[in-house]
Write an enzyme that holds these catalytic residues in place. Structure first.
Site, PDB file in Angstrom:
ATOM      1  N   GLU A   1      20.949   9.067  35.970  1.00  0.00           N
ATOM      2  CA  GLU A   1      21.525   8.039  34.990  1.00  0.00           C
ATOM      3  C   GLU A   1      22.062   6.977  35.435  1.00  0.00           C
ATOM      4  OE1 GLU A   1      20.561   8.770  32.027  1.00  0.00           O
ATOM      5  OE2 GLU A   1      21.533  10.429  31.194  1.00  0.00           O
TER       6      GLU A   1
ATOM      7  N   ASP B   1      14.103  18.598  36.778  1.00  0.00           N
ATOM      8  CA  ASP B   1      15.371  18.298  36.147  1.00  0.00           C
ATOM      9  C   ASP B   1      15.587  19.302  35.203  1.00  0.00           C
ATOM     10  OD1 ASP B   1      13.457  17.168  34.445  1.00  0.00           O
ATOM     11  OD2 ASP B   1      14.905  15.152  34.285  1.00  0.00           O
TER      12      ASP B   1
ATOM     13  N   ASN C   1      16.911   3.966  29.435  1.00  0.00           N
ATOM     14  CA  ASN C   1      18.234   3.429  30.253  1.00  0.00           C
ATOM     15  C   ASN C   1      17.915   3.392  31.725  1.00  0.00           C
ATOM     16  OD1 ASN C   1      18.368   6.161  31.066  1.00  0.00           O
ATOM     17  ND2 ASN C   1      20.201   6.277  30.431  1.00  0.00           N
TER      18      ASN C   1
END
Ligand code: F6R
Length: 254
Positions: free
Chosen positions: A141, A68, A134
């Protein structure tokens, strides 16, 4: 998923990752490996670099793959993931083959070509991952589809806050978008190794391993992979160090 292995300390986790890398290198002289950035990886890369510098590990044949990156960064962006990996892993171990994401200009054609190049290598042998607070893996995400491919994503507010430390200016300068391997892309790797350390990861790791397998907690999706393993320290696993059960290898169902 194969197993969860719990160690007393992040240093022991780092040793286990380096041991696994040594096994992979013994099996393939030129393995294709995806490398993440982040605090979790610092002790891991320190251990790998130390073994490489003392001649115990030779990583020069590794084909590295970028997992990423922030969108829009280029070769001169100091806070880029590419620069971070170069400093902490690639340069000190002599890994020169590193396939990067088209972060500066992530057109659909460039993103597709990034994946085609991985396919031309014969796919990824080992995908090493961290886990975000998270539940994200790479920059997937919560809500990221299980079959997602390499793409541009919007970063969560929480992710941007967590990454502020890498950007010397204010929050406004942390990019709002990133380029990431998709979850579908990541799970095509022949083996997945997720690393979690520190008490601040305990709650999300518990959810990822014991809650529903769901796109709301992207890390939970690795449980569908037959060769995924989680290496955690006692704090992330919600155990006391030296708890006799802390050294066991737990088998987990998907
Ligand atoms: C970074 C990456 C992220 C991190 C995650 C954990 O390349 O893929 O998913 O692994 O955000 O970051 P740390 O280790 O800093 O808590």
């Amino acid at each position: 998923m194969k197993s969860l292995r719990i160690f007393d300390t992040p240093t022991e986790v780092a040793g286990a990752v380096a041991d696994r890398l040594a096994e992979v290198l013994a099996q393939h002289p030129r393995p294709v490996i995806t490398f993440p950035t982040g605090s979790t990886m610092l002790p891991v890369y320190r251990e790998i670099v130390a073994r490489s510098q003392t001649g115990q590990l030779d990583l020069r044949g590794v084909q590295g793959i970028q997992l990423d990156e922030y969108a829009g960064v280029d070769d001169h962006t100091e806070a880029s993931f590419r620069a971070w990996l170069h400093e902490h892993l690639l340069a000190p171990t002599g890994i020169t083959a590193f396939h990067t994401l088209p972060a500066h200009d992530p057109t659909p054609a460039a993103l597709a070509s990034y994946e085609q190049v991985i396919a031309s290598y014969g796919g990824v042998d080992l995908a090493i991952l961290g886990i975000g607070g998270n539940g994200h893996i790479a920059f997937n995400e919560p809500g990221s589809p299980a079959d997602s491919r390499t793409r541009v994503v919007e970063l969560d507010r929480r992710t941007r806050q967590a990454n502020e430390r890498y950007w010397t200016d204010s929050d406004a300068f942390v990019p709002t978008r990133a380029v990431t391997q998709g979850i579908g892309t990541i799970l095509e790797a022949r083996e997945v190794l997720l690393i979690a350390t520190g008490a601040e990861k305990a709650e999300i790791l518990h959810e990822a391993l014991h809650g529903p397998v769901s796109e709301h907690v992207p890390a939970s999706l690795i449980r569908s992979h037959p060769h995924a393993e989680v290496l955690a320290d006692a704090a992330a696993a919600g155990r006391q160090p030296s708890d006799s059960s802390a050294r066991e290898s737990d088998r987990l169902s998907a």
